[in-house]
Design a protein around this motif. Structure first.
Motif: not given
Length: 333
Positions: A297, A293, A299
């Protein structure tokens, strides 16, 4: 497909026998391709495509108004798609009227004939085929035995319980040997206890007669108990499909997770890799399987109810922990 045996004789008089192995062949029976449907300018189905294999139970799952029943009616020939195609056995159904398709339908309200007894209800489709009386009677008895209603032939429909009426409706739908059985919320009018009892029985019966089936429901528990494959619809579009266990373990979006009853969703941002660490409003959590990941990012973490537990001792190193007070508890029996 059994390919049989081949025998080869060579000049040396030695005999060689080749035994061919039998492999099951899975054939796609129904194909729905790029189907659109609107009513009064309002889109109900949008670019819907899926297939159903022979002997498979596929569940169309979604909230009310997502287009499940409309899709079923298009397959049955009761509605005409604005665009797209429905194939059965590789052939288009465009020019085949509903009564010529050889499909069975089972509805939530059962649609039984109140003026006919149980045997006459089950025999209805068979009599439409002009079968001999002895053959009809034998098939009726076979179907009633299958659904656990032996010796119910002479009972009046309005003397039956809801569960018994549901079984009669199922027997009637299966009696003609449909090429495809479509069930639209068949357990929706039953109380919870009876619905749970009949869910497993229904799958057993459908598998016993090896019928290909499309099952429509808004109930996740029904879908996971009955289906070989689940197709989830939202506002006329397919948003996820797969085996029930795969859909439950790996929901494709936050909406799918919430629809499946997985409401513990926690927004966060990846702040470290290997192992991945996610910063949330409840603290920073380490993900044992979060490799790959990108840093930064955004999430959404899904906290599964069955994965959480109360602990009174310090957790092991690296074990995700969310501290907080218990403000309410509900006892379930």
């Amino acid at each position: 497909i059994r390919l049989g045996r081949e025998t080869f004789a060579w000049p040396s008089t030695r005999l060689f026998i080749r035994q061919w192995v039998s492999y099951p062949v899975i054939m796609t029976l129904l194909e729905v391709t790029s189907v659109d449907k609107s009513f009064s300018g309002t889109p109900v189905l949008r670019d819907v495509s899926f297939h159903v294999d022979e002997g498979e139970i596929v569940c169309l799952l979604g909230p009310s108004g997502c287009g499940k029943t409309t899709l079923l009616r298009i397959i049955a020939g009761l509605e005409i798609a604005d665009r797209g195609q429905v194939l059965f056995g590789g052939r288009s159904l465009d020019e085949v009227p509903a009564h010529r398709r050889g499909f069975g339908l089972m509805f939530q309200d059962y649609a039984l004939f109140p003026h006919k007894d149980v045997a006459a209800n089950v025999a209805f489709g068979l009599r439409m085929q002009d079968l001999p009386r002895t053959q009809v009677e034998a098939r009726v008895a076979e179907m009633l035995d299958l659904v656990g209603l032996q010796d119910y032939e002479d009972r009046r429909v309005y003397d039956l319980s809801g569960g018994e009426q549901q079984r009669v409706a199922l027997a009637r739908s299966l009696a003609p040997g449909p090429r495809l059985l479509m069930l639209d919320e068949p357990l929706g009018s039953l109380d919870r206890a009876l619905r749970e009892e009949l869910m497993n029985e229904l799958r057993t019966i459908l598998k016993q007669v090896r019928v290909t089936a499309i099952y429509v429901t808004h109930d996740q528990e029904e879908a996971f108990a009955l289906a070989d494959r689940v197709i989830i619809l939202k506002r006329g579009r397919i948003v996820q499909e797969g085996a029930p266990q795969d859909v439950y373990r790996h929901p494709a979006s936050s909406w799918v997770a919430r629809f499946l009853g997985l409401a513990n969703l926690l927004p966060g941002r990846v702040v470290a890799a290997m192992p991945a660490r996610v910063e949330t409003a409840l603290g920073t959590l380490e993900l044992p399987h979060g490799e790959g990941i990108p840093l930064g990012q955004a999430v959404t973490l899904l906290l599964r109810p069955e994965a959480a537990r109360l602990v009174a001792v310090p957790p092991q190193k690296g074990e995700p922990v969310l501290p907080g007070p218990v403000v309410q508890a509900t006892v379930q029996t």
